[in-house]
Design a protein around this motif. Structure first.
Motif, mmCIF file in Angstrom:
data_model
loop_
_atom_site.group_PDB
_atom_site.id
_atom_site.type_symbol
_atom_site.label_atom_id
_atom_site.label_comp_id
_atom_site.label_asym_id
_atom_site.label_seq_id
_atom_site.Cartn_x
_atom_site.Cartn_y
_atom_site.Cartn_z
ATOM 1 N N THR A 152 49.736 -0.810 71.106
ATOM 2 C CA THR A 152 50.303 0.404 71.688
ATOM 3 C C THR A 152 49.662 0.776 73.019
ATOM 4 N N LYS A 173 55.200 4.530 71.931
ATOM 5 C CA LYS A 173 54.958 5.936 71.650
ATOM 6 C C LYS A 173 55.267 6.253 70.187
ATOM 7 N N ALA A 174 56.404 5.764 69.680
ATOM 8 C CA ALA A 174 56.777 5.995 68.284
ATOM 9 C C ALA A 174 55.750 5.373 67.339
ATOM 10 N N ASP A 228 54.270 12.173 80.197
ATOM 11 C CA ASP A 228 54.817 11.439 79.042
ATOM 12 C C ASP A 228 55.749 10.295 79.430
ATOM 13 N N GLU A 229 55.588 9.742 80.613
ATOM 14 C CA GLU A 229 56.366 8.592 81.043
ATOM 15 C C GLU A 229 55.405 7.526 81.536
ATOM 16 N N ARG A 250 61.007 1.433 79.929
ATOM 17 C CA ARG A 250 61.102 2.685 79.184
ATOM 18 C C ARG A 250 61.346 2.413 77.700
ATOM 19 N N GLN A 251 62.131 1.401 77.382
ATOM 20 C CA GLN A 251 62.350 1.039 75.979
ATOM 21 C C GLN A 251 61.051 0.620 75.308
ATOM 22 N N HIS A 309 58.063 1.500 76.269
ATOM 23 C CA HIS A 309 57.227 2.706 76.176
ATOM 24 C C HIS A 309 57.614 3.547 74.967
ATOM 25 N N ASN A 310 58.914 3.771 74.761
ATOM 26 C CA ASN A 310 59.357 4.586 73.637
ATOM 27 C C ASN A 310 58.961 3.963 72.303
ATOM 28 N N THR A 311 59.006 2.639 72.234
ATOM 29 C CA THR A 311 58.594 1.946 71.009
ATOM 30 C C THR A 311 57.104 2.137 70.759
#
Length: 394
Positions: free
Chosen positions: A317, A291-292, A375-376, A284-285, A287-289
């Motif tokens: 990405t 996504k940003a 979105d996951e 998840r970390q 993924h969030n990176t």
């Protein structure tokens, strides 16, 4: 700034888990491995055909049997193996109380530790300490030669290597301490094949079992370093979406022990549990990176969008979605730290049935796998326990 995205820009695909690449991940756990066999039988009932099977220790043995047989014979071969290695003790439990069953289990495990398991391992005679120092016999309590014969009879290793099903098994180098996966796809590129020795190396847990030599290096059970192949699967497939059924034999969560036997069992559970939460949080970390970074690229002015560095960042990405359906064997109150070497027939039947039951419970919520992930990129379900998404899970 224009509304046209960079041509190399990649967004997360809106696919359903049911349409993803199917993977079966099998943890190590000795006699508890019949839970995995029962789970696989139930998965067949729900038409789950894995494209990739990854296992460690007893999970590697089950994986080799599944991948090394045609679909119509897999359950039959699994039953043959587990009936062979489960020892029918000369009596059955005479009481259903936890204390009575615990005594039965401990006695069964003691007999198996003394006399071995047919088709699996036999005690060394004379015992290991009486053999000359440095000899292969001096380094383990049991001889696993029977397992090699069993593997060769129940597994078609030509089929293991024809790439119909991807097969990966993990082991640890004795002298290097490095974890290594023997993967039929990767070995094919090197002109090599998976054989009985690779499966035995993955299950060579010391000091019970001897190390296995492969290409001049000795290997032990992969569970010493990591008892789940989930990381290897996630690192090895980044282009396709994945639907992973992860079958674990030790639970990370448990009650506070109140006796010495319970403390020993709890320690073993923690040591060999798969730490799925850690893998999920790490993914998840990442993924969030990503996504940003995608959002930041979308905000770049026109004159920067065609910069070669942006192309490199767009490539970085890219990500697929991962859905993990987590099946965990949860010990009965009467089981103790000997549960992974209690190869009694009674225990085997119970564990097999528990695997079937948990899959059927999970598949009551099959509609969950028909819905796109919102979105996951990595979601873990423990549907057999409570049927919720990211709820109470290991």
């Amino acid at each position: 700034m224009t509304d046209n995205p960079n041509p190399h820009r990649h967004s997360v695909p809106d696919h359903t888990p049911a349409k993803a690449k199917r993977v079966l991940v099998l943890q190590g756990g000795g006699a508890l491995g019949s839970y995995q066999a029962g789970a696989y039988q139930a998965l067949c009932h729900h038409d789950f055909e894995p494209e990739w099977i990854a296992g460690i220790s007893i999970g590697a043995i089950n994986a080799a049997i599944i991948a090394g047989n045609p679909r119509e014979k897999r359950v039959e071969r699994l039953k043959e193996f587990w009936e062979m290695v489960s020892s029918p003790v000369p009596w059955k439990p005479v009481t259903t109380s936890d204390r009575g069953r615990s005594l039965f289990n401990e006695t069964s495990a003691a007999l198996i530790a003394t006399f071995g398991v047919p088709g699996f391992f036999t005690p060394r005679v004379p015992p290991a300490p009486l053999w000359p120092q440095g000899s292969p016999q001096s380094q383990s309590y049991y001889d696993t030669a029977p397992l090699r014969k069993t593997r060769e009879r129940l597994v078609d290793f030509d089929r293991n290597n024809d790439l119909t099903t991807r097969l990966s098994v993990g082991a640890v180098g004795v002298t290097s301490g490095n974890f290594k996966y023997f993967d039929n796809y990767e070995m094919k590129k090197l002109g090599k094949k998976i054989g009985p020795e690779h499966i035995m190396a993955s299950g060579a847990l010391p000091p019970g079992f001897p190390s296995i030599e492969i290409d001049g290096e000795h290997f032990w059970d992969g569970g010493i370093a990591s008892n789940t192949p989930l990381d290897f699967v996630l690192d090895g497939e980044t282009n396709r979406d994945l639907l992973i059924f992860q079958v674990d034999l030790f639970s990370a969560r448990g009650e506070l022990p109140v006796t010495l036997l319970e403390a020993a069992e709890r320690e073993k559970d923690i040591r060999f549990s798969s730490r799925t939460r850690m893998n999920t949080d790490k993914n998840r970390q990442v993924h969030n990176t990503r996504k940003a970074l995608r959002e930041l690229i979308g905000k770049l002015p026109d004159y920067l969008r065609n910069d070669p560095s942006v192309d490199i960042l767009c490539e970085a990405t890219k990500e697929s979605t991962v859905t993990v359906v987590h099946l965990i064997y949860r010990s009965k109150n009467y089981e103790s730290s000997s549960k992974d070497y209690d190869f009694s027939r009674v225990g085997m039947v119970e564990h097999w049935g528990a695997g079937e039951r948990d899959v059927h419970l999970s598949m009551r919520h099959k509609d969950t796998l028909e819905q796109p992930q919102s979105d996951e990129t990595m979601v873990t379900y423990d549907l057999a326990r409570d049927g919720t998404l990211n709820g109470k899970k290991e």
